[in-house]
Design a protein around this motif. Structure first.
Motif, mmCIF file in Angstrom:
data_model
loop_
_atom_site.group_PDB
_atom_site.id
_atom_site.type_symbol
_atom_site.label_atom_id
_atom_site.label_comp_id
_atom_site.label_asym_id
_atom_site.label_seq_id
_atom_site.Cartn_x
_atom_site.Cartn_y
_atom_site.Cartn_z
ATOM 1 N N PHE A 97 -39.888 3.376 3.731
ATOM 2 C CA PHE A 97 -41.038 3.935 4.443
ATOM 3 C C PHE A 97 -42.157 2.927 4.673
ATOM 4 N N HIS A 258 -37.122 14.716 7.611
ATOM 5 C CA HIS A 258 -35.701 14.648 8.000
ATOM 6 C C HIS A 258 -34.914 15.891 7.576
ATOM 7 N N HIS A 312 -43.956 12.906 0.201
ATOM 8 C CA HIS A 312 -42.608 13.153 0.728
ATOM 9 C C HIS A 312 -41.800 13.972 -0.270
ATOM 10 N N ASP A 314 -38.040 15.749 -0.893
ATOM 11 C CA ASP A 314 -36.641 15.967 -0.514
ATOM 12 C C ASP A 314 -36.185 17.224 -1.251
HETATM 13 FE FE LIG Z 1 -36.262 11.760 2.053
#
Ligand SMILES: [Fe+2]
Length: 343
Positions: A97, A258, A312, A314
């Motif tokens: 990133f 994403h 971020h 996930d």
């Molecule tokens: Fe990720």
């Protein structure tokens, strides 16, 4: 037990490191020096030139996979140029990133991130079959224009697709400028700007990274025009998620990031609960396990977007279902297309 040198040599062979190639290892404060030594030795055994750059951690250094994006490489022009001169950079510090990572890979240098404990690297050493299955998924995803995800917990969300590229991660890289992460085994893209709408219910057994928590009490996210506009849930999990995201004081933290699915049948959903060494892991078992739908929030610079928020998340969803343009890809956590299934 197979030695680190042998395992790293196998990994570099998959990356097509050999005669005429230059490999650079990037470390910070000498962290993971055992990995650096083994990569340098393996590269030399394979006939490649190899060197290491070790940086001093700067004040703005990130915290591993938390507070992503700001790295000790920023502004260090000689080090960036040296890394660009290599064919492959082994990133042992976590450039993901960052602008520097993009500059290095844009120059044609491929890059492999390696930060998991050695045991995890050995367990999830990639192979060409995994690559083929992930690439088969990538072909489907890059041609799709809509994705719909549902789950028994109540998820029903639609992604409009087409603006952003599809990225594959299978744990090694042998193509110029291509980034990968050892270990992995999944693929993803990003919904169009304002093109993600619906509800995601993070249910019991789903995982939130980097918090490394299994959710117990469901969290309901309302998503409008690619932003999380409401985080509902009376339980502890929703309270922690709200507080964590608020701590960044950044409205862009609530963007949808994403989206894709996991294909690594060797990766285990239960790793987070069973590993004796989980404090050292960043959770690639949990992100890559077979049949998870990997949902995420936050930045999208990895896919060419402009959101570089440092928050971020996930979030692997276990037992969800996913369709691409009406084609059934994941059915309640099981992969449907034959070409993505293990032999
Ligand atoms: Fe990720």
């Amino acid at each position: 037990m197979t030695s680190m040198l042998e395992i790293f040599r196998k990994e570099l062979e998959l990356c097509k490191v050999g005669s005429g190639q230059t490999l650079a290892v990037l470390t910070e404060d000498g962290h993971r020096q055992d990995y650096a030594n083994a990569f340098l030795a393996a590269a030399q055994e394979l006939g490649a030139s190899a060197f290491q750059i070790n940086l001093t951690r700067s004040g703005q250094g990130g915290r591993g996979d938390r507070a992503v994006g700001a790295t000790s490489l920023a502004g260090n022009r000689p080090a960036i140029e040296a890394l660009k001169s290599a064919d492959i950079v082994i990133d042992l510090m976590f450039l993901l990133f960052s602008e520097e990572q993009i500059e290095i890979t844009d120059s044609g240098t491929r890059m492999l991130l390696v930060v998991e404990p050695f045991e995890v690297l050995s367990e999830l050493l990639p192979n060409e079959t995994l690559r083929k299955r992930v690439e088969a998924g990538g072909e489907r995803l890059k041609n799709a224009r809509t994705m719909r995800i549902t789950s028994p917990a109540g998820t029903d969300v639609t992604y409009e697709l087409g603006k952003y590229p599809t990225l594959t991660e299978y744990g090694y890289t042998d193509e110029p400028g291509r980034w990968d992460h050892w270990p992995s085994g999944f693929l993803f893209t990003q919904g169009n700007d304002e093109g993600v709408n619906g509800t995601v219910v993070i249910g019991t057994g789903d995982i939130i990274f980097p918090l490394k928590r299994y959710v117990v009490d469901p969290i309901t996210l309302t998503i409008e025009k690619s932003m999380v506009t409401k985080i509902s849930g009376d339980g502890l999990d929703a309270a922690i998620m709200r507080d964590y995201m608020e701590s960044y004081k950044d409205p862009r933290a609530y963007a949808i990031s994403h989206i894709g699915w996991g294909l690594n049948e060797l990766a285990r959903w239960s790793q987070l609960a069973t590993s004796a060494n989980i404090g050292e892991e960043i959770g690639m078992h949990g992100r890559a396990f077979y049949g998870n739908v990997l949902f995420s929030t936050g930045p999208n610079t990895e896919l060419g977007g402009t959101n570089d928020t440092m928050c971020h998340l996930d979030i692997p969803l276990k037992g969800a279902s996913l369709w691409l343009d009406g084609d059934h890809i994941v059915d309640l956590g099981k992969i449907v297309p034959k070409e993505m299934q293990p032999a």
